[in-house]
Write a protein that holds these residues in place. Structure first.
Motif, PDB file in Angstrom:
ATOM      1  N   UNK A 105       0.767  -1.241   0.000  1.00 37.62           N
ATOM      2  CA  UNK A 105       0.000   0.000   0.000  1.00 37.62           C
ATOM      3  C   UNK A 105       0.793   1.283   0.000  1.00 37.62           C
ATOM      4  N   UNK A 106       2.081   1.220  -0.243  1.00 39.00           N
ATOM      5  CA  UNK A 106       2.913   2.420  -0.144  1.00 39.00           C
ATOM      6  C   UNK A 106       3.367   3.002  -1.487  1.00 39.00           C
ATOM      7  N   UNK A 107       2.986   2.389  -2.609  1.00 40.62           N
ATOM      8  CA  UNK A 107       3.459   2.835  -3.926  1.00 40.62           C
ATOM      9  C   UNK A 107       2.928   4.235  -4.253  1.00 40.62           C
ATOM     10  N   UNK A 108       3.824   5.125  -4.678  1.00 41.35           N
ATOM     11  CA  UNK A 108       3.457   6.487  -5.089  1.00 41.35           C
ATOM     12  C   UNK A 108       3.760   6.726  -6.567  1.00 41.35           C
ATOM     13  N   UNK A 109       4.052   5.691  -7.293  1.00 41.20           N
ATOM     14  CA  UNK A 109       4.379   5.793  -8.719  1.00 41.20           C
ATOM     15  C   UNK A 109       3.246   6.439  -9.491  1.00 41.20           C
ATOM     16  N   UNK A 110       3.586   7.405 -10.330  1.00 44.65           N
ATOM     17  CA  UNK A 110       2.608   8.039 -11.214  1.00 44.65           C
ATOM     18  C   UNK A 110       2.474   7.196 -12.475  1.00 44.65           C
ATOM     19  N   UNK A 111       1.256   7.087 -12.986  1.00 52.02           N
ATOM     20  CA  UNK A 111       0.999   6.436 -14.271  1.00 52.02           C
ATOM     21  C   UNK A 111       0.403   7.510 -15.168  1.00 52.02           C
ATOM     22  N   UNK A 112       1.182   7.922 -16.181  1.00 52.32           N
ATOM     23  CA  UNK A 112       0.845   9.093 -16.995  1.00 52.32           C
ATOM     24  C   UNK A 112       1.027   8.809 -18.481  1.00 52.32           C
ATOM     25  N   UNK A 113       0.288   9.518 -19.328  1.00 54.96           N
ATOM     26  CA  UNK A 113       0.531   9.362 -20.773  1.00 54.96           C
ATOM     27  C   UNK A 113       1.910   9.910 -21.139  1.00 54.96           C
ATOM     28  N   UNK A 114       2.578   9.198 -22.032  1.00 56.36           N
ATOM     29  CA  UNK A 114       3.893   9.664 -22.492  1.00 56.36           C
ATOM     30  C   UNK A 114       3.694  10.880 -23.382  1.00 56.36           C
ATOM     31  N   UNK A 115       4.408  11.921 -23.077  1.00 55.33           N
ATOM     32  CA  UNK A 115       4.402  13.109 -23.915  1.00 55.33           C
ATOM     33  C   UNK A 115       5.686  13.158 -24.706  1.00 55.33           C
ATOM     34  N   UNK A 116       6.152  14.358 -24.967  1.00 55.88           N
ATOM     35  CA  UNK A 116       7.393  14.548 -25.732  1.00 55.88           C
ATOM     36  C   UNK A 116       8.579  13.971 -24.970  1.00 55.88           C
ATOM     37  N   UNK A 117       9.372  13.179 -25.651  1.00 49.03           N
ATOM     38  CA  UNK A 117      10.606  12.612 -25.098  1.00 49.03           C
ATOM     39  C   UNK A 117      11.784  13.433 -25.601  1.00 49.03           C
ATOM     40  N   UNK A 118      12.711  13.709 -24.698  1.00 52.11           N
ATOM     41  CA  UNK A 118      13.944  14.413 -25.051  1.00 52.11           C
ATOM     42  C   UNK A 118      15.118  13.533 -24.661  1.00 52.11           C
ATOM     43  N   UNK A 119      15.944  13.129 -25.631  1.00 47.80           N
ATOM     44  CA  UNK A 119      17.162  12.389 -25.307  1.00 47.80           C
ATOM     45  C   UNK A 119      18.048  13.250 -24.424  1.00 47.80           C
ATOM     46  N   UNK A 120      18.647  12.645 -23.410  1.00 45.96           N
ATOM     47  CA  UNK A 120      19.645  13.350 -22.605  1.00 45.96           C
ATOM     48  C   UNK A 120      20.900  13.552 -23.460  1.00 45.96           C
ATOM     49  N   UNK A 121      21.748  14.415 -23.004  1.00 43.42           N
ATOM     50  CA  UNK A 121      22.992  14.709 -23.697  1.00 43.42           C
ATOM     51  C   UNK A 121      23.792  13.414 -23.895  1.00 43.42           C
ATOM     52  N   UNK A 122      24.592  13.377 -24.932  1.00 42.92           N
ATOM     53  CA  UNK A 122      25.330  12.177 -25.338  1.00 42.92           C
ATOM     54  C   UNK A 122      26.140  11.574 -24.190  1.00 42.92           C
ATOM     55  N   UNK A 123      26.781  12.395 -23.373  1.00 36.40           N
ATOM     56  CA  UNK A 123      27.637  11.854 -22.316  1.00 36.40           C
ATOM     57  C   UNK A 123      26.853  11.100 -21.244  1.00 36.40           C
ATOM     58  N   UNK A 124      25.516  11.250 -21.221  1.00 39.97           N
ATOM     59  CA  UNK A 124      24.706  10.496 -20.264  1.00 39.97           C
ATOM     60  C   UNK A 124      24.350   9.101 -20.773  1.00 39.97           C
ATOM     61  N   UNK A 125      24.371   8.902 -22.092  1.00 35.25           N
ATOM     62  CA  UNK A 125      24.023   7.604 -22.658  1.00 35.25           C
ATOM     63  C   UNK A 125      25.127   6.602 -22.307  1.00 35.25           C
ATOM     64  N   UNK A 126      24.723   5.429 -21.834  1.00 37.99           N
ATOM     65  CA  UNK A 126      25.671   4.369 -21.440  1.00 37.99           C
ATOM     66  C   UNK A 126      26.679   4.883 -20.404  1.00 37.99           C
TER      67      UNK A 126
END
Length: 183
Positions: free
Chosen positions: A139-160
């Motif tokens: 009974x403690x879950x606070x996860x939001x369930x939302x429609x996906x909107x615009x996705x923005x890739x993070x900067x290259x140095x964050x990938x992997x």
């Protein structure tokens, strides 16, 4: 430098996309890649979703003022791994009971959220969330369930990031918990 909208990705026909936020995106990406690399995962990207600003930068997202969450977007083969399986893993690999926090990382950018792509994903996300809330997290879950909107890739140095920086920061709340199978 700001993030950019994700360019179209060339993937086999029938591939699907799942988008989740579970705190610092470096560890989330690393764990999903390790778990699903030979089990239907085509690609995993870290980025930003759920906020109000266009072209968010890491610095803007970290300020907590952009409204965006640090998130992971995976493209996968639904014949090899189900959306339900990806979400069950999501609930095992982070703490979904802390609002706007994972371990020492605090702020809305570190919230727990599932960003669904379509009605079927929404239905599954709500069902899985209800089940894990009853059976695993009591009974403690606070996860939001939302429609996906615009996705923005993070900067290259964050990938992997953790592959390229093996001793880099990884949130201590990112580890695989052992829960019984959902009923």
């Amino acid at each position: 430098m700001s993030a950019a909208p994700a360019p179209p990705m060339t993937v086999p026909a029938g591939a699907q996309t799942a988008t989740v936020a579970a705190g610092c995106f470096w560890g989330v990406e690393h764990m999903y890649r390790r778990q699903f690399q030979d089990k239907g995962l085509y690609d995993a990207r870290v980025g930003y979703i759920g906020g109000d600003s266009s072209n968010p930068s890491y610095r803007a997202v970290c300020s907590g003022r952009s409204g965006h969450a640090e998130a992971l977007q995976v493209v996968y083969d639904p014949d090899k791994v189900s959306y339900r399986t990806l979400l069950e893993f999501f609930y095992k690999m982070h703490d979904p009971t802390t609002a706007n926090r994972q371990g020492p990382d605090a702020g809305s950018q570190y919230r727990s959220a599932i960003f669904f792509h379509g009605d079927e994903q929404e239905k599954i996300a709500r069902e899985v969330t209800e089940q894990v809330n009853k059976q695993w997290w009591k009974g403690k879950v606070v996860t939001e369930v939302l429609p996906a909107g615009q996705w923005w890739d993070a900067e290259t140095y964050h990938q992997l990031y953790l592959d390229n920086n093996p001793s880099g920061y990884e949130c201590p709340s990112h580890f695989l918990r052992k829960f019984p199978a959902l009923e």
